[in-house]
Design a protein around this motif. Structure first.
Motif, PDB file in Angstrom:
ATOM      1  N   LEU A  93       0.859  -1.479   0.002  1.00  0.00           N
ATOM      2  CA  LEU A  93      -0.495  -0.142   0.122  1.00  0.00           C
ATOM      3  C   LEU A  93       0.989   1.232  -0.533  1.00  0.00           C
ATOM      4  CD1 LEU A  93      -2.831  -0.808   2.583  1.00  0.00           C
ATOM      5  CD2 LEU A  93      -3.156  -1.232  -0.071  1.00  0.00           C
ATOM      6  N   GLU A  94       2.077   1.288   0.425  1.00  0.00           N
ATOM      7  CA  GLU A  94       2.702   2.139   0.324  1.00  0.00           C
ATOM      8  C   GLU A  94       3.387   3.199  -1.036  1.00  0.00           C
ATOM      9  OE1 GLU A  94       7.559   3.520   2.275  1.00  0.00           O
ATOM     10  OE2 GLU A  94       6.955   1.898   1.840  1.00  0.00           O
ATOM     11  N   LEU A  95       3.135   4.092  -0.753  1.00  0.00           N
ATOM     12  CA  LEU A  95       3.257   4.948  -2.119  1.00  0.00           C
ATOM     13  C   LEU A  95       4.785   4.961  -2.246  1.00  0.00           C
ATOM     14  CD1 LEU A  95       0.213   5.454  -3.408  1.00  0.00           C
ATOM     15  CD2 LEU A  95       1.380   8.516  -3.658  1.00  0.00           C
ATOM     16  N   THR A  96       5.334   4.150  -3.605  1.00  0.00           N
ATOM     17  CA  THR A  96       6.735   4.570  -4.199  1.00  0.00           C
ATOM     18  C   THR A  96       6.909   4.360  -5.618  1.00  0.00           C
ATOM     19  OG1 THR A  96       6.902   2.055  -4.149  1.00  0.00           O
ATOM     20  CG2 THR A  96       7.292   3.399  -2.362  1.00  0.00           C
ATOM     21  N   PRO A  97       7.295   4.644  -6.277  1.00  0.00           N
ATOM     22  CA  PRO A  97       7.622   4.848  -8.310  1.00  0.00           C
ATOM     23  C   PRO A  97       6.581   3.346  -8.593  1.00  0.00           C
ATOM     24  CG  PRO A  97       9.100   5.959  -7.275  1.00  0.00           C
ATOM     25  CD  PRO A  97       9.115   5.836  -5.951  1.00  0.00           C
ATOM     26  N   ASP A  98       7.022   2.550  -7.673  1.00  0.00           N
ATOM     27  CA  ASP A  98       6.920   0.526  -7.917  1.00  0.00           C
ATOM     28  C   ASP A  98       6.057  -0.080  -7.529  1.00  0.00           C
ATOM     29  OD1 ASP A  98       8.888   0.191  -6.073  1.00  0.00           O
ATOM     30  OD2 ASP A  98      10.174  -0.234  -7.144  1.00  0.00           O
ATOM     31  N   SER A  99       5.304   0.980  -6.507  1.00  0.00           N
ATOM     32  CA  SER A  99       4.105   0.153  -5.246  1.00  0.00           C
ATOM     33  C   SER A  99       2.986  -0.185  -6.246  1.00  0.00           C
ATOM     34  CB  SER A  99       3.940   0.568  -4.252  1.00  0.00           C
ATOM     35  OG  SER A  99       3.718   1.795  -4.338  1.00  0.00           O
ATOM     36  N   ASP A 100       2.668  -1.193  -5.933  1.00  0.00           N
ATOM     37  CA  ASP A 100       0.927  -1.674  -5.970  1.00  0.00           C
ATOM     38  C   ASP A 100      -0.170  -0.398  -6.075  1.00  0.00           C
ATOM     39  OD1 ASP A 100       2.073  -4.390  -7.053  1.00  0.00           O
ATOM     40  OD2 ASP A 100       1.067  -5.447  -5.164  1.00  0.00           O
ATOM     41  N   GLY A 101       0.278  -0.332  -5.008  1.00  0.00           N
ATOM     42  CA  GLY A 101      -0.559   1.654  -5.147  1.00  0.00           C
ATOM     43  C   GLY A 101       0.037   2.229  -5.399  1.00  0.00           C
ATOM     44  N   TYR A 102       0.314   2.527  -6.101  1.00  0.00           N
ATOM     45  CA  TYR A 102       0.689   3.757  -6.671  1.00  0.00           C
ATOM     46  C   TYR A 102       0.118   3.853  -7.830  1.00  0.00           C
ATOM     47  CZ  TYR A 102       2.939   7.127 -10.035  1.00  0.00           C
ATOM     48  OH  TYR A 102       3.382   8.402 -10.748  1.00  0.00           O
ATOM     49  N   GLY A 103      -0.482   2.447  -9.018  1.00  0.00           N
ATOM     50  CA  GLY A 103      -1.515   2.446 -10.472  1.00  0.00           C
ATOM     51  C   GLY A 103      -2.110   2.700  -9.884  1.00  0.00           C
ATOM     52  N   PHE A 104      -2.377   2.597  -8.375  1.00  0.00           N
ATOM     53  CA  PHE A 104      -3.874   2.908  -8.736  1.00  0.00           C
ATOM     54  C   PHE A 104      -4.165   3.810  -8.287  1.00  0.00           C
ATOM     55  CE2 PHE A 104      -7.663   3.270  -6.066  1.00  0.00           C
ATOM     56  CZ  PHE A 104      -8.832   1.871  -6.567  1.00  0.00           C
ATOM     57  N   TRP A 105      -2.990   4.925  -7.823  1.00  0.00           N
ATOM     58  CA  TRP A 105      -3.063   6.301  -7.485  1.00  0.00           C
ATOM     59  C   TRP A 105      -3.284   7.411  -8.460  1.00  0.00           C
ATOM     60  CZ3 TRP A 105       0.476   9.372  -7.559  1.00  0.00           C
ATOM     61  CH2 TRP A 105       0.184  10.542  -6.668  1.00  0.00           C
ATOM     62  N   HIS A 106      -2.178   7.035  -9.353  1.00  0.00           N
ATOM     63  CA  HIS A 106      -1.663   7.631 -10.459  1.00  0.00           C
ATOM     64  C   HIS A 106      -3.128   8.337 -11.397  1.00  0.00           C
ATOM     65  CE1 HIS A 106       1.105   8.701 -14.328  1.00  0.00           C
ATOM     66  NE2 HIS A 106       1.044   9.412 -13.200  1.00  0.00           N
ATOM     67  N   THR A 107      -3.930   7.038 -11.466  1.00  0.00           N
ATOM     68  CA  THR A 107      -4.248   7.113 -13.114  1.00  0.00           C
ATOM     69  C   THR A 107      -5.891   6.935 -12.475  1.00  0.00           C
ATOM     70  OG1 THR A 107      -4.213   5.217 -13.683  1.00  0.00           O
ATOM     71  CG2 THR A 107      -3.016   6.677 -14.464  1.00  0.00           C
ATOM     72  N   MET A 108      -5.828   6.258 -11.344  1.00  0.00           N
ATOM     73  CA  MET A 108      -7.647   6.270 -10.826  1.00  0.00           C
ATOM     74  C   MET A 108      -8.128   4.532 -11.681  1.00  0.00           C
ATOM     75  SD  MET A 108      -8.506   7.645  -7.863  1.00  0.00           S
ATOM     76  CE  MET A 108      -9.893   6.840  -8.067  1.00  0.00           C
ATOM     77  N   PRO A 109      -8.056   3.621 -12.050  1.00  0.00           N
ATOM     78  CA  PRO A 109      -8.760   2.895 -12.325  1.00  0.00           C
ATOM     79  C   PRO A 109     -10.355   2.617 -12.777  1.00  0.00           C
ATOM     80  CG  PRO A 109      -7.574   2.174 -11.146  1.00  0.00           C
ATOM     81  CD  PRO A 109      -7.191   3.355 -10.871  1.00  0.00           C
ATOM     82  N   VAL A 110     -10.786   3.151 -11.653  1.00  0.00           N
ATOM     83  CA  VAL A 110     -12.455   2.660 -11.470  1.00  0.00           C
ATOM     84  C   VAL A 110     -13.383   3.597 -11.780  1.00  0.00           C
ATOM     85  CG1 VAL A 110     -12.039   1.568  -9.354  1.00  0.00           C
ATOM     86  CG2 VAL A 110     -12.151   4.061  -8.866  1.00  0.00           C
ATOM     87  N   PRO A 111     -13.780   3.916 -12.744  1.00  0.00           N
ATOM     88  CA  PRO A 111     -15.084   4.845 -13.127  1.00  0.00           C
ATOM     89  C   PRO A 111     -15.061   5.674 -12.334  1.00  0.00           C
ATOM     90  CG  PRO A 111     -15.893   2.837 -12.915  1.00  0.00           C
ATOM     91  CD  PRO A 111     -14.769   2.402 -12.766  1.00  0.00           C
ATOM     92  N   ILE A 112     -15.051   6.886 -12.554  1.00  0.00           N
ATOM     93  CA  ILE A 112     -15.683   8.159 -11.731  1.00  0.00           C
ATOM     94  C   ILE A 112     -17.170   8.847 -12.845  1.00  0.00           C
ATOM     95  CG2 ILE A 112     -15.754  10.035 -10.228  1.00  0.00           C
ATOM     96  CD1 ILE A 112     -12.565   8.955 -10.335  1.00  0.00           C
ATOM     97  N   PHE A 113     -18.156   9.582 -12.154  1.00  0.00           N
ATOM     98  CA  PHE A 113     -18.974   9.860 -12.512  1.00  0.00           C
ATOM     99  C   PHE A 113     -18.948  11.507 -11.768  1.00  0.00           C
ATOM    100  CE2 PHE A 113     -19.398   5.880 -14.619  1.00  0.00           C
ATOM    101  CZ  PHE A 113     -19.830   6.002 -15.998  1.00  0.00           C
TER     102      PHE A 113
END
Length: 546
Positions: A93-113
């Motif tokens: 979960l820690e936010l680092t350039p290569d962490s799993d959490g980073y990809g989720f936070w950087h572009t927000m893959p879930v749909p937002i309306f």
């Protein structure tokens, strides 16, 4: 002496005495006597016995050692299973350039309306001429997809990240209940903004302002399209005039057109600069340290001006049933949303945090809200946003003025508050802190009141008039939910089962080793009993046969 036939036969059958492998009869050596086959096999077997016993003992000791080590590891795994899982989870979960959490936070893959609803005033002329109560018609929703992208990121040595955010919106006509060219009649916001700006000017400037308003034929209510009121903006003569006189008087004009979201689509500067904790200490994950290089906002008095909580997209793991807190740049304040109930989505259990009447309550009901008044406390259910909106008399509430003072709600016709449809809630998976669903709903209201400095506002009835409300919706997808089911359910179950299996295997190996040792000891000669050897066996046979 004569020896009989029978005596000779008896002597022939009696085994000769054996001394050192040599047959002796009447003191004469007559040659070696062969050892019978059974005796030979026993002798060979007994010569191998010590080596076999040593090998067996080594095997037993190895089995005991393996069992003991496996058991200890298994017991430790059982005892430390939760700590091990937490350490692995925190690292992911820690936010680092290569962490799993980073990809989720950087572009927000879930749909937002985001869904916009406008309040159309159907009797604007009657409101102006006869002080009638505004009759409102809700139009919409006008639905847009929303994308978030983090840019200009800087990883800091103090375990924080500084970044900006680009938000883009795209209209979705198939999901909308209206068209962007729909005409909407609402209050003239630039007029109210200008009236707020001149209140501290001298008499001469106020006269000039009224002359300008009359010359450009400004009206109290305007009719514009949905797209103009949202992202495109529209030209207004008051804004044009303000752009000229801003060099003569001390005023700030932050835009050249008016639209509620004008200049925001695709902008990397509108949301400001964030400085957020990366979660090296996991309880701080997502915590906002600074916004626009400060930990305070000028929109409210202290301590209500503090920037507290998350930036709104990351929340620290292992949530409790208490509250979530985040800072909203749109309303210039932190919001604390209390725990409501448990929920479930796609097989994931979560906690629902839901706003209540205390969030925008009057200080008489919630004393902590005294510093949100900005000099004059609004009625219950409204938040004074004047200083957050460049002096414009804007007030935020929940849609349809949910939880507002009934007297304020009664100032208009058409609002019908519903807690299910108009509240604010956020659902989090408690172990990871990941949002499962969000319903962020706010309404923007303008205060129309008598103003002796402006001819158009000189004789109007005071009313908190709703302009529009919006709903941000975020829902996790089945695929993403499956990933988190694996993380929060499957992995802990496998780790727990593996730990117990390892401990059980170690116990079984240790028990087997102990049983074999006991059996081996039970087969050894007892004290005082002669060990079984080749010489002892042969000697015993010789004595017996003699």
């Amino acid at each position: 002496m004569t020896v009989g036939k029978d005596d000779a036969a008896v002597k022939w059958l009696r085994p000769p005495e054996v001394a050192n492998g040599v047959s002796v009869r009447q003191g004469a050596a007559v040659g070696p006597t062969p050892i019978t086959a059974p005796a030979a096999r026993l002798a060979v077997s007994n010569r191998r016995l010590p080596a076999a016993m040593a090998s067996s003992s080594a095997c037993h000791r190895g089995l005991l050692a393996a069992g003991a080590v496996t058991l200890v590891i298994g017991v430790l795994a059982v005892l430390l299973n939760q700590q091990l899982f937490d350490a692995i989870l925190d690292k992911k979960l820690e936010l680092t350039p290569d962490s799993d959490g980073y990809g989720f936070w950087h572009t927000m893959p879930v749909p937002i309306f985001i869904k916009f609803y406008f309040w159309n005033v159907t009797n604007a002329e009657d409101v102006v001429t006869n002080h009638a109560k505004p009759i409102l018609q809700q139009l919409g929703p006008y639905v847009y997809t929303e994308k978030h992208l983090k840019v200009n990121m800087t990883w800091n040595a103090n375990d924080t990240i500084t970044y900006m955010q680009v938000k883009t919106w795209h209209f979705e006509p198939d999901l909308s209940a209206g068209r962007l060219d729909d005409n909407i009649t609402s209050l003239n916001v630039p007029l109210l903004a200008a009236a707020a700006m001149i209140k501290d000017m001298d008499y001469f400037m106020k006269v000039m302002f009224n002359e300008m308003v009359n010359n450009v034929d400004t009206q109290l209510f305007i009719t514009k399209t949905a797209t103009q009121l949202l992202f495109d903006g529209y030209d207004d003569p008051l804004l044009d005039a303000a752009a000229v006189i801003k060099y003569l008087v001390n005023i700030t004009i932050p835009f050249d057109k008016f639209g509620w979201f004008y200049s925001r689509n695709g902008s990397n500067y509108y949301d400001g600069v964030f400085n957020m904790d990366t979660g090296a200490e996991v309880t701080q994950l997502g915590r906002l340290h600074y916004w626009n290089n400060t930990d305070k906002t000028s929109a409210f008095e202290a301590p209500c001006n503090m920037i507290n909580g998350s930036a709104g997209e990351l929340f620290h793991p292992r949530r409790q049933r208490d509250y979530v807190e985040f800072y909203s740049t749109d309303i210039c304040r932190s919001l604390r949303v209390p725990y409501k109930e448990e929920m479930s989505m796609y097989g994931l259990d979560g906690y629902r945090f839901q706003a209540d009447e205390m969030m925008f309550a009057a200080p008489e009901t919630n004393p902590d809200n005294w510093c949100y008044c900005n000099g004059e406390c609004p009625p219950a259910g409204l938040l004074n946003e004047t200083l957050c909106r460049f002096g414009v008399p804007a007030f935020v509430s929940f849609p349809h003025m949910l939880y507002a003072d009934p007297a304020v709600l009664d100032q208009t016709v058409g609002q019908e508050p519903n807690e299910t449809l108009h509240n604010f809630n956020i659902d989090l998976e408690p172990l990871t802190g990941v949002p499962l669903a969000v319903r962020a709903r706010f309404q923007i209201n303008m205060l129309l009141k008598n103003n002796s400095d402006v001819d158009l506002l000189h004789n109007v009835s005071s009313v908190y008039l709703p302009m529009l409300w919006f709903e941000n919706t975020v829902d996790t997808t089945p695929d993403i939910a499956d990933q988190f089911v694996t993380i929060v359910q499957t992995v802990p179950t496998v780790m727990s089962a593996g730990s117990i299996t390892l401990a059980a295997l170690g116990g079984a190996l240790l028990l087997a080793g102990l049983v074999l040792v006991v059996l081996a000891r039970s087969r050894r000669p007892q004290p005082g009993e002669e060990p079984l050897t080749a010489s002892s066996t042969t000697s015993s046979l010789s004595v017996t046969d003699r």
